[in-house]
Design a protein around this motif. Structure first.
Motif, mmCIF file in Angstrom:
data_model
loop_
_atom_site.group_PDB
_atom_site.id
_atom_site.type_symbol
_atom_site.label_atom_id
_atom_site.label_comp_id
_atom_site.label_asym_id
_atom_site.label_seq_id
_atom_site.Cartn_x
_atom_site.Cartn_y
_atom_site.Cartn_z
ATOM 1 N N THR A 170 0.876 -0.974 -0.032
ATOM 2 C CA THR A 170 -0.085 0.050 -0.092
ATOM 3 C C THR A 170 0.828 1.183 0.063
ATOM 4 O O THR A 170 0.324 2.298 -0.113
ATOM 5 C CB THR A 170 -0.890 0.102 1.225
ATOM 6 N N ALA A 171 2.130 1.135 0.202
ATOM 7 C CA ALA A 171 3.141 2.355 0.409
ATOM 8 C C ALA A 171 2.633 3.081 1.607
ATOM 9 O O ALA A 171 2.796 4.312 1.423
ATOM 10 C CB ALA A 171 3.209 2.957 -0.734
ATOM 11 N N LEU A 172 2.025 2.955 2.620
ATOM 12 C CA LEU A 172 1.615 3.667 3.587
ATOM 13 C C LEU A 172 2.928 3.523 4.715
ATOM 14 O O LEU A 172 3.506 2.222 5.036
ATOM 15 C CB LEU A 172 0.305 3.154 4.244
ATOM 16 N N SER A 173 2.893 4.461 5.300
ATOM 17 C CA SER A 173 3.942 4.857 6.491
ATOM 18 C C SER A 173 3.340 3.995 7.601
ATOM 19 O O SER A 173 2.010 3.876 7.690
ATOM 20 C CB SER A 173 4.287 5.962 6.739
ATOM 21 N N PHE A 174 4.079 3.738 8.710
ATOM 22 C CA PHE A 174 3.660 3.145 9.885
ATOM 23 C C PHE A 174 2.472 3.966 10.667
ATOM 24 O O PHE A 174 1.628 3.391 11.192
ATOM 25 C CB PHE A 174 5.022 2.942 11.005
ATOM 26 N N VAL A 175 2.686 5.195 10.630
ATOM 27 C CA VAL A 175 1.709 5.957 11.355
ATOM 28 C C VAL A 175 0.665 6.060 10.544
ATOM 29 O O VAL A 175 -0.665 6.132 11.170
ATOM 30 C CB VAL A 175 2.208 7.485 11.771
ATOM 31 N N ASP A 176 0.954 6.026 9.231
ATOM 32 C CA ASP A 176 -0.851 5.904 8.387
ATOM 33 C C ASP A 176 -1.584 4.575 8.556
ATOM 34 O O ASP A 176 -2.733 4.654 8.716
ATOM 35 C CB ASP A 176 -0.532 6.298 7.007
ATOM 36 N N ILE A 177 -0.574 3.430 8.594
ATOM 37 C CA ILE A 177 -1.280 2.325 9.153
ATOM 38 C C ILE A 177 -1.958 2.105 10.444
ATOM 39 O O ILE A 177 -3.059 1.633 10.709
ATOM 40 C CB ILE A 177 -0.360 1.217 9.094
ATOM 41 N N LYS A 178 -1.103 2.740 11.305
ATOM 42 C CA LYS A 178 -1.861 3.048 12.730
ATOM 43 C C LYS A 178 -2.882 3.654 12.788
ATOM 44 O O LYS A 178 -3.782 3.229 13.544
ATOM 45 C CB LYS A 178 -0.578 3.724 13.714
ATOM 46 N N GLU A 179 -3.180 4.915 12.121
ATOM 47 C CA GLU A 179 -4.515 5.402 11.956
ATOM 48 C C GLU A 179 -5.547 5.057 11.171
ATOM 49 O O GLU A 179 -6.585 5.842 11.001
ATOM 50 C CB GLU A 179 -4.000 7.070 11.692
ATOM 51 N N LEU A 180 -5.396 3.988 10.370
ATOM 52 C CA LEU A 180 -6.064 3.735 9.277
ATOM 53 C C LEU A 180 -7.419 3.009 10.134
ATOM 54 O O LEU A 180 -7.239 2.193 10.987
ATOM 55 C CB LEU A 180 -5.654 2.476 8.692
ATOM 56 N N THR A 181 -8.524 3.565 9.648
ATOM 57 C CA THR A 181 -9.767 2.966 10.230
ATOM 58 C C THR A 181 -10.640 2.364 9.211
ATOM 59 O O THR A 181 -10.325 2.639 7.901
ATOM 60 C CB THR A 181 -10.510 4.194 10.704
ATOM 61 N N THR A 182 -11.564 1.669 9.651
ATOM 62 C CA THR A 182 -12.524 1.259 8.662
ATOM 63 C C THR A 182 -13.419 2.124 7.644
ATOM 64 O O THR A 182 -13.947 1.626 6.702
ATOM 65 C CB THR A 182 -13.313 0.101 9.380
ATOM 66 N N ASP A 183 -13.462 3.352 8.128
ATOM 67 C CA ASP A 183 -14.339 4.322 7.606
ATOM 68 C C ASP A 183 -13.381 4.717 6.278
ATOM 69 O O ASP A 183 -13.973 5.312 5.445
ATOM 70 C CB ASP A 183 -14.462 5.549 8.257
ATOM 71 N N ASP A 184 -12.260 4.490 6.582
ATOM 72 C CA ASP A 184 -11.303 4.831 5.347
ATOM 73 C C ASP A 184 -11.131 4.081 4.212
ATOM 74 O O ASP A 184 -10.727 4.339 3.098
ATOM 75 C CB ASP A 184 -9.699 5.084 5.893
ATOM 76 N N ILE A 185 -11.733 2.937 4.400
ATOM 77 C CA ILE A 185 -11.856 1.831 3.097
ATOM 78 C C ILE A 185 -13.333 2.022 2.813
ATOM 79 O O ILE A 185 -14.229 1.872 3.267
ATOM 80 C CB ILE A 185 -11.499 0.489 3.855
ATOM 81 N N GLU A 186 -13.355 2.233 1.416
ATOM 82 C CA GLU A 186 -14.465 2.267 0.511
ATOM 83 C C GLU A 186 -14.630 1.438 -0.641
ATOM 84 O O GLU A 186 -13.533 1.216 -1.419
ATOM 85 C CB GLU A 186 -14.544 3.931 0.404
ATOM 86 N N GLU A 187 -15.854 0.934 -0.887
ATOM 87 C CA GLU A 187 -15.740 0.275 -2.274
ATOM 88 C C GLU A 187 -16.280 1.203 -3.210
ATOM 89 O O GLU A 187 -17.282 2.017 -3.142
ATOM 90 C CB GLU A 187 -16.863 -0.924 -1.966
ATOM 91 N N ILE A 188 -15.449 1.253 -4.387
ATOM 92 C CA ILE A 188 -15.546 2.033 -5.818
ATOM 93 C C ILE A 188 -15.537 0.942 -6.800
ATOM 94 O O ILE A 188 -14.550 0.601 -7.008
ATOM 95 C CB ILE A 188 -14.844 3.146 -5.984
ATOM 96 N N ASN A 189 -16.721 0.936 -7.423
ATOM 97 C CA ASN A 189 -16.882 0.091 -8.562
ATOM 98 C C ASN A 189 -16.427 -1.174 -8.296
ATOM 99 O O ASN A 189 -15.966 -1.901 -9.098
ATOM 100 C CB ASN A 189 -15.920 0.806 -9.900
ATOM 101 N N GLY A 190 -16.914 -1.770 -7.138
ATOM 102 C CA GLY A 190 -16.631 -3.081 -6.886
ATOM 103 C C GLY A 190 -15.395 -3.400 -6.434
ATOM 104 O O GLY A 190 -14.890 -4.530 -6.214
ATOM 105 N N GLU A 191 -14.528 -2.472 -6.328
ATOM 106 C CA GLU A 191 -13.045 -2.654 -5.653
ATOM 107 C C GLU A 191 -12.804 -1.989 -4.428
ATOM 108 O O GLU A 191 -13.487 -0.697 -4.216
ATOM 109 C CB GLU A 191 -12.027 -2.103 -6.780
ATOM 110 N N LYS A 192 -12.097 -2.176 -3.548
ATOM 111 C CA LYS A 192 -11.836 -1.572 -2.169
ATOM 112 C C LYS A 192 -10.692 -0.650 -2.461
ATOM 113 O O LYS A 192 -9.760 -0.873 -2.832
ATOM 114 C CB LYS A 192 -11.535 -2.535 -1.239
#
Length: 139
Positions: free
Chosen positions: A61-83
């Motif tokens: 995902t090329a995310l830094s540690f702090v971005d992964i730490k702050e990642l919430t389920t609200d940040d994950i969205e489905e667009i055109n059948g893909e997450k």
């Protein structure tokens, strides 16, 4: 110093011949075989397996540690059948979007039951990650 020398405040500029060389390193990337070796390696210690999964997730995902730490389920969205991950970088507050491929999705699913407060990877602490790595490298 150049200005001081030019205005007669100093007899010479001691930095006139000094040149700064930037230490530019070529970024090294993992090969496909190295990534496969990391993803398929079985650890006896569950904590090391978790750290490995975080590393693989960050690699895809090329995310830094702090971005992964702050990642919430609200940040994950489905667009055109893909997450997708749609969020802002923690440090710079710049918007980013990352398509979730199969491996990162599998990692998220693997730790779904441990999610709390909508955090995808709860209770992440940098030092709790570094300490087991240092121990395993020393072995």
């Amino acid at each position: 110093m150049s200005k001081a020398h030019y205005n007669g405040l100093t007899p010479r500029n001691p930095f006139a011949q000094y040149r700064v060389n930037q230490n530019i390193k070529e970024r090294q990337y993992l090969t496909e075989d190295e990534i496969k070796a990391v993803t398929t390696h079985e650890f006896a210690d569950k904590k090391l397996a978790y750290i490995r999964d975080l590393f693989v997730f960050a690699s895809f995902t090329a995310l830094s540690f702090v971005d992964i730490k702050e990642l919430t389920t609200d940040d994950i969205e489905e667009i055109n059948g893909e997450k997708w991950i749609l969020s802002k970088r923690y440090k710079t507050k710049v918007n980013f979007q990352v398509k979730l491929l199969d491996i990162p999705l599998q990692i998220i699913k693997r730790y779904e039951r441990f999610q709390e407060d909508k955090l995808v990877f709860p209770n992440l602490n940098y030092w709790n990650i570094c300490k087991p790595l240092k121990i395993s490298i020393a072995m």
